[in-house]
Design a protein around this motif. Structure first.
Motif, short mmCIF file in Angstrom:
data_model
loop_
_atom_site.label_atom_id
_atom_site.label_comp_id
_atom_site.label_asym_id
_atom_site.label_seq_id
_atom_site.Cartn_x
_atom_site.Cartn_y
_atom_site.Cartn_z
N ASN A 152 9.08 -2.41 -3.86
CA ASN A 152 9.36 -2.04 -2.47
C ASN A 152 11.06 -2.24 -2.77
O ASN A 152 11.16 -0.29 -2.56
CB ASN A 152 9.12 -2.91 -1.18
CG ASN A 152 9.50 -2.21 -0.13
OD1 ASN A 152 8.77 -1.34 0.34
ND2 ASN A 152 10.09 -2.15 1.33
N SER A 191 -4.60 -6.10 5.61
CA SER A 191 -5.75 -5.20 5.71
C SER A 191 -6.24 -4.95 4.49
O SER A 191 -7.03 -4.47 3.64
CB SER A 191 -6.01 -4.36 7.10
OG SER A 191 -5.35 -2.89 6.60
N PHE A 192 -4.95 -4.56 4.16
CA PHE A 192 -5.42 -3.60 2.78
C PHE A 192 -5.37 -4.37 1.46
O PHE A 192 -6.21 -4.73 0.78
CB PHE A 192 -4.54 -3.01 2.10
CG PHE A 192 -3.63 -2.44 0.67
CD1 PHE A 192 -4.59 -1.24 0.46
CD2 PHE A 192 -2.91 -2.90 -0.50
CE1 PHE A 192 -5.07 -1.18 -1.27
CE2 PHE A 192 -3.16 -2.54 -2.38
CZ PHE A 192 -3.82 -1.57 -2.16
N ARG A 193 -4.63 -6.40 1.97
CA ARG A 193 -4.51 -7.31 1.01
C ARG A 193 -6.01 -8.27 0.54
O ARG A 193 -6.92 -8.12 0.04
CB ARG A 193 -3.15 -8.23 0.97
CG ARG A 193 -2.44 -7.85 0.30
CD ARG A 193 -1.25 -8.56 0.89
NE ARG A 193 -0.32 -8.73 1.47
CZ ARG A 193 -0.25 -10.00 2.92
NH1 ARG A 193 -0.36 -10.49 2.05
NH2 ARG A 193 0.42 -9.86 3.70
N VAL A 233 2.49 -0.97 0.53
CA VAL A 233 0.79 -0.68 1.95
C VAL A 233 0.34 -1.98 1.61
O VAL A 233 -0.61 -2.94 2.05
CB VAL A 233 0.26 -0.10 1.06
CG1 VAL A 233 -0.31 -0.44 -0.75
CG2 VAL A 233 -1.96 0.34 1.72
N PHE A 234 0.68 -3.22 0.22
CA PHE A 234 0.67 -4.90 0.27
C PHE A 234 1.22 -5.46 1.27
O PHE A 234 0.55 -6.52 0.81
CB PHE A 234 1.38 -4.96 -0.82
CG PHE A 234 0.49 -4.35 -2.21
CD1 PHE A 234 -0.24 -4.35 -3.21
CD2 PHE A 234 1.64 -3.14 -2.86
CE1 PHE A 234 -0.98 -4.50 -4.45
CE2 PHE A 234 1.14 -2.31 -4.55
CZ PHE A 234 -0.24 -3.56 -4.39
N TYR A 235 2.01 -4.67 1.82
CA TYR A 235 2.58 -5.76 2.74
C TYR A 235 1.34 -5.60 4.61
O TYR A 235 1.71 -6.67 5.42
CB TYR A 235 3.65 -5.20 3.58
CG TYR A 235 4.63 -5.49 3.23
CD1 TYR A 235 5.37 -7.40 3.04
CD2 TYR A 235 5.71 -4.67 2.27
CE1 TYR A 235 6.02 -7.07 1.61
CE2 TYR A 235 6.69 -4.92 1.74
CZ TYR A 235 6.84 -6.26 0.91
OH TYR A 235 7.81 -6.46 0.49
N PHE A 236 0.78 -4.49 3.81
CA PHE A 236 -0.32 -4.67 5.48
C PHE A 236 -1.28 -5.83 4.97
O PHE A 236 -2.12 -5.83 3.97
CB PHE A 236 -0.86 -3.93 4.98
CG PHE A 236 -0.24 -2.81 5.63
CD1 PHE A 236 -0.39 -2.40 7.47
CD2 PHE A 236 0.44 -1.84 5.03
CE1 PHE A 236 0.91 -1.46 7.29
CE2 PHE A 236 1.56 -0.21 5.99
CZ PHE A 236 1.24 -0.54 6.88
N GLY A 242 3.89 3.56 -2.48
CA GLY A 242 2.75 2.92 -2.33
C GLY A 242 3.33 1.63 -2.19
O GLY A 242 2.17 0.64 -1.81
#
Length: 385
Positions: free
Chosen positions: A10, A24-26, A19-22, A16
């Motif tokens: 980051n 839902s994604f992780r 996105v790893f901070y979400f 992109g």
């Protein structure tokens, strides 16, 4: 370690990386990763267990298709007490396995560790709302917004607590210290003892319940995935201050991160189900079932939803209850009449249905359907008060 990697990506503005901070994604990635790992290495582990002749020892109970399962690889999981139990069964050829008292002792020790950690660790807290004398949440107006319009935030503070959530009641918080209310001013001081004892009981009960349920191909595995998904939803809601406030449930900082762990658990369970479904290529044995029950019990306790276990884990509960009733009634009638009598044709309950002529896959599927129904009821309790 991955958090440091994501922070670094980051900082260098890697496309992109944010996105790893979400959560839902992780969580999605955790499900996919654990599922792929389970599917890829599952076949190799089964071949290894076959090679080492680590197969199931079958007790003759007169059940249809029972003898065909003899030699099916077992010990498909991780759990110290269960591993010792399976080791005795498989390698020592003792079908009884580890003595029941020693199993219980191992589960009690685990519950004690969890309970004391939850009470003593500084980071395990709940967040309480600051309220006025009229019970109305105190609203802090963000600087530069003196009009009182949004944005606003409810004042809160974090504290150690022996409280938990109780379903169906409007005032949905229950303090274990209430059980020693007769001690007067010392009740709050000694409430942690009841809290720890309750955790020990819950971990032991759920662990044994999962173990009792693991008697048909895919039964405990499928139910565990359903239960895990429900607990994951509850953890996400409990760790989100807006949703927790809207649903009037206890806000527990950090439980959102537990969703990622449970997502990995669900993926692994589904991956294992690929090989454990009827006809099973591998059994989890006590190595897996005791560990799964322990995970479910501890997770429910961490998000303060353990009082929902009788509903959510209703199949585990009924399976255990059927054994308790069967054994208790048999001993009572033998003492009174000289001959032991039975309530069910066989316990746990799933064997009763087998002896009634129901095919194993049908019993498993119907129990899964009931498990889904209980999961929905559990989620409905968030607003049903």
């Amino acid at each position: 370690m991955l958090h440091y990697l994501f922070d670094w990506l980051n900082k260098i503005d890697f496309p992109g990386a944010g996105v790893f901070y979400f959560i839902s994604f992780r969580s999605s990635m955790a499900v996919i990763t654990s599922l792929i790992i389970s599917l890829l290495i599952g076949k190799r582990i089964i071949k290894y267990l076959h090679k080492k002749q680590i197969g199931e020892e079958i007790r003759e109970l007169g059940l249809e298709g029972q003898l065909q399962k003899k030699g099916t690889p077992t010990m498909g999981g991780l759990g110290l007490v269960g591993f010792i139990d399976d080791y005795i069964k498989v390698f020592k050829k003792n079908k009884e396995g580890l003595r029941g008292s020693l199993k219980i002792m191992g589960q009690v020790i685990l519950g004690l560790i969890v309970g004391l950690t939850m009470y003593l660790h500084d980071d395990i807290v709940i967040r309480e709302k600051a309220t006025t004398q009229n019970g109305v949440p105190v609203i802090e107006i963000v600087e530069g917004n003196e009009s009182g319009r949004l944005p606003q935030r409810i004042l809160t503070w974090e504290e150690k607590s022996t409280k938990t959530s109780i379903p169906f009641l409007k005032n949905n918080e229950f303090d274990y210290a209430y059980l020693v209310k007769f001690m007067g001013e010392s009740a709050q001081q000694w409430g942690w003892v009841i809290f720890v004892l309750a955790i020990i009981f819950i971990v032991t009960a759920v662990s044994n319940g999962a173990n009792m349920t693991d008697g048909l191909d895919g039964l405990a595995t499928g139910l565990s995935a359903i239960i895990g998904a429900t607990l994951g939803v509850l953890a996400y809601l409990s760790g989100h201050i807006i949703y927790a406030d809207y649903l009037n449930i206890m806000f527990i900082p950090g439980t959102g991160e537990l969703v990622i762990f449970m997502s990995a658990f669900i993926g692994a369970a589904i991956g294992f189900l690929w090989y454990n479904s009827y006809p099973a290529q591998v059994f989890m044995g006590d190595t897996g079932s005791l560990a799964i029950g322990g995970i479910i019990g501890v997770y429910a306790i961490l998000i303060r939803k353990e009082l929902l276990i009788p509903i959510l884990c209703g199949i585990f509960f009924v399976e255990s209850l059927s054994v308790i009733l069967q054994v208790g009634y048999f001993k009572y009638t033998k003492r009174k009449y000289g001959v032991g009598r039975r309530i069910f044709k066989m316990a746990p309950l799933h064997h009763h249905y087998q002896l009634n002529g129901h095919p194993e896959p049908k019993i498993v599927t119907r129990f899964w359907i009931i498990g889904l129904f209980l999961a929905v009821i559990t989620l409905v309790t968030l607003k049903l008060r």
